[in-house]
Write a protein that holds these residues in place. Structure first.
Motif, PDB file in Angstrom:
ATOM      1  N   GLU A 124      58.286   3.270  81.722  1.00 50.59           N
ATOM      2  CA  GLU A 124      56.932   4.226  82.326  1.00 50.59           C
ATOM      3  C   GLU A 124      56.941   5.357  81.411  1.00 50.59           C
ATOM      4  N   LEU A 125      58.028   5.817  80.901  1.00 52.74           N
ATOM      5  CA  LEU A 125      57.952   7.109  79.744  1.00 52.74           C
ATOM      6  C   LEU A 125      58.454   6.735  78.585  1.00 52.74           C
ATOM      7  N   GLN A 126      58.223   7.280  77.532  1.00 54.43           N
ATOM      8  CA  GLN A 126      58.647   7.084  76.035  1.00 54.43           C
ATOM      9  C   GLN A 126      60.260   7.447  76.025  1.00 54.43           C
ATOM     10  N   PRO A 170      58.793   5.499  89.641  1.00 55.06           N
ATOM     11  CA  PRO A 170      59.172   6.807  89.146  1.00 55.06           C
ATOM     12  C   PRO A 170      58.235   7.767  88.804  1.00 55.06           C
ATOM     13  N   VAL A 171      57.283   7.199  88.172  1.00 56.58           N
ATOM     14  CA  VAL A 171      56.130   8.009  87.728  1.00 56.58           C
ATOM     15  C   VAL A 171      55.171   8.339  88.747  1.00 56.58           C
ATOM     16  N   ALA A 172      54.988   7.286  89.591  1.00 60.37           N
ATOM     17  CA  ALA A 172      54.216   7.795  90.706  1.00 60.37           C
ATOM     18  C   ALA A 172      54.987   8.677  91.649  1.00 60.37           C
ATOM     19  N   ALA A 173      56.217   8.911  91.825  1.00 63.36           N
ATOM     20  CA  ALA A 173      57.146   9.808  92.471  1.00 63.36           C
ATOM     21  C   ALA A 173      56.738  11.127  91.743  1.00 63.36           C
ATOM     22  N   LEU A 174      56.800  11.284  90.446  1.00 64.30           N
ATOM     23  CA  LEU A 174      56.385  12.473  89.535  1.00 64.30           C
ATOM     24  C   LEU A 174      55.089  13.022  89.857  1.00 64.30           C
ATOM     25  N   HIS A 185      65.769  20.119  89.816  1.00 57.69           N
ATOM     26  CA  HIS A 185      65.792  19.927  88.536  1.00 57.69           C
ATOM     27  C   HIS A 185      66.414  18.533  88.477  1.00 57.69           C
ATOM     28  N   HIS A 186      67.574  18.483  89.316  1.00 57.93           N
ATOM     29  CA  HIS A 186      68.366  17.047  89.378  1.00 57.93           C
ATOM     30  C   HIS A 186      67.442  15.990  89.838  1.00 57.93           C
ATOM     31  N   PHE A 187      66.729  16.330  90.947  1.00 58.23           N
ATOM     32  CA  PHE A 187      65.588  15.487  91.379  1.00 58.23           C
ATOM     33  C   PHE A 187      64.661  14.809  90.237  1.00 58.23           C
ATOM     34  N   LEU A 188      64.082  15.751  89.417  1.00 57.33           N
ATOM     35  CA  LEU A 188      62.948  15.527  88.542  1.00 57.33           C
ATOM     36  C   LEU A 188      63.570  14.825  87.366  1.00 57.33           C
ATOM     37  N   THR A 189      64.903  15.062  86.958  1.00 56.71           N
ATOM     38  CA  THR A 189      65.571  14.643  85.704  1.00 56.71           C
ATOM     39  C   THR A 189      65.848  12.812  86.143  1.00 56.71           C
ATOM     40  N   SER A 190      66.282  12.835  87.516  1.00 56.34           N
ATOM     41  CA  SER A 190      66.465  11.428  87.856  1.00 56.34           C
ATOM     42  C   SER A 190      65.512  10.730  87.821  1.00 56.34           C
ATOM     43  N   LEU A 191      64.135  11.132  88.373  1.00 56.38           N
ATOM     44  CA  LEU A 191      62.990  10.448  88.036  1.00 56.38           C
ATOM     45  C   LEU A 191      62.512  10.138  86.817  1.00 56.38           C
ATOM     46  N   ILE A 192      62.665  11.149  85.835  1.00 59.26           N
ATOM     47  CA  ILE A 192      62.362  10.959  84.538  1.00 59.26           C
ATOM     48  C   ILE A 192      63.083   9.970  83.692  1.00 59.26           C
TER      49      ILE A 192
END
Length: 192
Positions: A145-147, A80-84, A130-137
């Motif tokens: 991968e994220l806090q 997911p972080v690589a996708a972001l 927005h949905h695409f990004l929130t899903s990855l996050i």
């Protein structure tokens, strides 16, 4: 007997999209559009409708193509972080290489404040992103991968509003290095 109207409508819409992209909705004349589409005005009216309906179709096709590209690119990412990160780098390339900026962003300022139909298309496109990004996050948080205290909605809003500003900066300064530095800073802030 009436002549049959034959042309590749999808290709004609792509050509019209380029005209709208370069000249804006208000700056594109019907003649500009039909010349680019390689059709006459009666063919336009008989198959697509008026200039506004053509613009609606162009904007729908543009946003649909962006969605497909986003989804394909995300599938090929290793995490997911690589996708972001890929998403942010892709935005940088679109800003730097897109001589006319983003059609959706340009349209948001030129047409959507006065046109509810156009505003709805752009709002739907923004909501998809927005949905695409929130899903990855969310996925990145779940796998560590994220806090854990990362707010996916807030972070997605931050990313979208920040890269929207990159288009303005690039239009004013034409400085690719500046955009790349802004992207690296964003990545360092997002990923930590």
């Amino acid at each position: 007997m009436a002549r049959t109207i034959e042309f590749d409508q999808e290709q004609a819409i792509e050509r019209a999209t380029r005209v709208f992209w370069e000249k804006g909705y208000n700056g594109a004349s019907l003649r500009d559009l039909t010349d680019a589409m390689k059709i006459n005005s009666s063919s336009l009216y008989n198959t697509i409708g008026d200039k506004h309906e053509l613009f609606v179709q162009c904007l729908n096709q543009y946003t649909r193509n962006r969605k497909i590209a986003l989804q394909k690119r995300a599938i090929s990412a290793t995490s997911p972080v690589a996708a972001l990160t890929n998403f942010i780098h892709d935005v940088v390339m679109a800003v730097i290489e897109g001589i006319d900026g983003c059609l959706a962003i340009k349209t948001a300022f030129e047409v959507s404040p006065k046109d509810d139909q156009i505003k709805a298309i752009l709002k739907s496109d923004n909501e998809f992103t927005h949905h695409f990004l929130t899903s990855l996050i969310r996925e990145a948080v779940q796998i560590g991968e994220l806090q854990n205290n990362t707010n996916p909605d807030l972070l997605a809003d931050y990313i979208i509003s920040t890269y929207t500003g990159w288009y303005e900066i690039h239009l004013l300064y034409r400085d690719p290095a500046k955009i790349k530095k802004l992207a690296q800073f964003m990545i360092s802030q997002v990923i930590g």
